[in-house]
Design an enzyme around this catalytic site. Sequence first.
Site, short mmCIF file in Angstrom:
data_model
loop_
_atom_site.label_atom_id
_atom_site.label_comp_id
_atom_site.label_asym_id
_atom_site.label_seq_id
_atom_site.Cartn_x
_atom_site.Cartn_y
_atom_site.Cartn_z
N HIS A 1 0.84 -1.20 0.00
CA HIS A 1 0.00 0.00 0.00
C HIS A 1 0.88 1.24 0.00
O HIS A 1 2.10 1.15 0.15
CB HIS A 1 -0.95 -0.01 1.21
CG HIS A 1 -0.27 -0.02 2.55
ND1 HIS A 1 -0.36 -1.08 3.43
CD2 HIS A 1 0.53 0.89 3.14
CE1 HIS A 1 0.34 -0.80 4.52
NE2 HIS A 1 0.90 0.38 4.36
P1 TYD Z 1 -2.23 -2.64 7.14
O1 TYD Z 1 -1.67 -1.28 7.29
O2 TYD Z 1 -3.23 -2.83 6.03
O3 TYD Z 1 -1.05 -3.68 7.01
P2 TYD Z 1 -0.62 -4.62 5.80
O4 TYD Z 1 -0.73 -3.78 4.55
O5 TYD Z 1 0.78 -5.03 6.13
O6 TYD Z 1 -1.58 -5.77 5.82
O7 TYD Z 1 -2.93 -3.03 8.50
C1 TYD Z 1 -3.54 -4.29 8.72
C2 TYD Z 1 -4.81 -4.10 9.54
O8 TYD Z 1 -4.50 -3.47 10.80
C3 TYD Z 1 -5.84 -3.20 8.86
O9 TYD Z 1 -7.11 -3.78 9.08
C4 TYD Z 1 -5.78 -1.91 9.59
C5 TYD Z 1 -5.27 -2.28 10.97
N1 TYD Z 1 -4.39 -1.23 11.55
C6 TYD Z 1 -4.86 -0.46 12.59
O10 TYD Z 1 -6.01 -0.60 13.05
N2 TYD Z 1 -4.03 0.49 13.11
C7 TYD Z 1 -2.78 0.70 12.64
O11 TYD Z 1 -2.04 1.59 13.15
C8 TYD Z 1 -2.31 -0.09 11.55
C9 TYD Z 1 -0.94 0.10 10.97
C10 TYD Z 1 -3.16 -1.06 11.03
#
Ligand code: TYD
Length: 143
Positions: A54
């Site tokens: 992302h």
């Molecule tokens: P995400 O940033 O999408 O990580 P990746 O791309 O590595 O899978 O985050 C995964 C999940 O965690 C998503 O549902 C959002 C949640 N999240 C939070 O609630 N707070 C945060 O600070 C972060 C980074 C993620």
Amino acid sequence: MSTPLERCHLVDLPKISDPRGNLTFIEGGRHIPFDIQRVYYLYDVPGGSERGGHAHKGLHQLIVAMSGSFDVILDDGTAKRRFHLNRSYYGLYVCPMIWRELDNFSSGSVCMVLASNRYDEDDYYRDYDQFLAAALPAPRSQP
Ligand code: TYD
């Protein structure tokens, strides 16, 4: 003017070497070019898995391998660069508008991210084509 990818760089963090165990510290606005509003970390990552496909519209981040190692692939839509992180006394500064992927996790690795803002889903690009459309200027139409 530098590109977003050129603005991303490794940051050497202060290291207090001590036979009792080394110590590193990070002060927002001093060692990294933003104030820290949030800290999150990835852990228990199965070896070989991938994370983080992302980009962020406005978020500044510092990524640190607190334990073990992994690779971070940065892409500003024009060029890509891979960084291997394996020490807790340096971090990778990632500016806004960078598509970011993490892979090559060693088992037991811990990836800590210092972020300039609280979690905000509206700040994400999760679709690469939408990111590209925003990152690259639209081609000028021919007369
Ligand atoms: P995400 O940033 O999408 O990580 P990746 O791309 O590595 O899978 O985050 C995964 C999940 O965690 C998503 O549902 C959002 C949640 N999240 C939070 O609630 N707070 C945060 O600070 C972060 C980074 C993620």
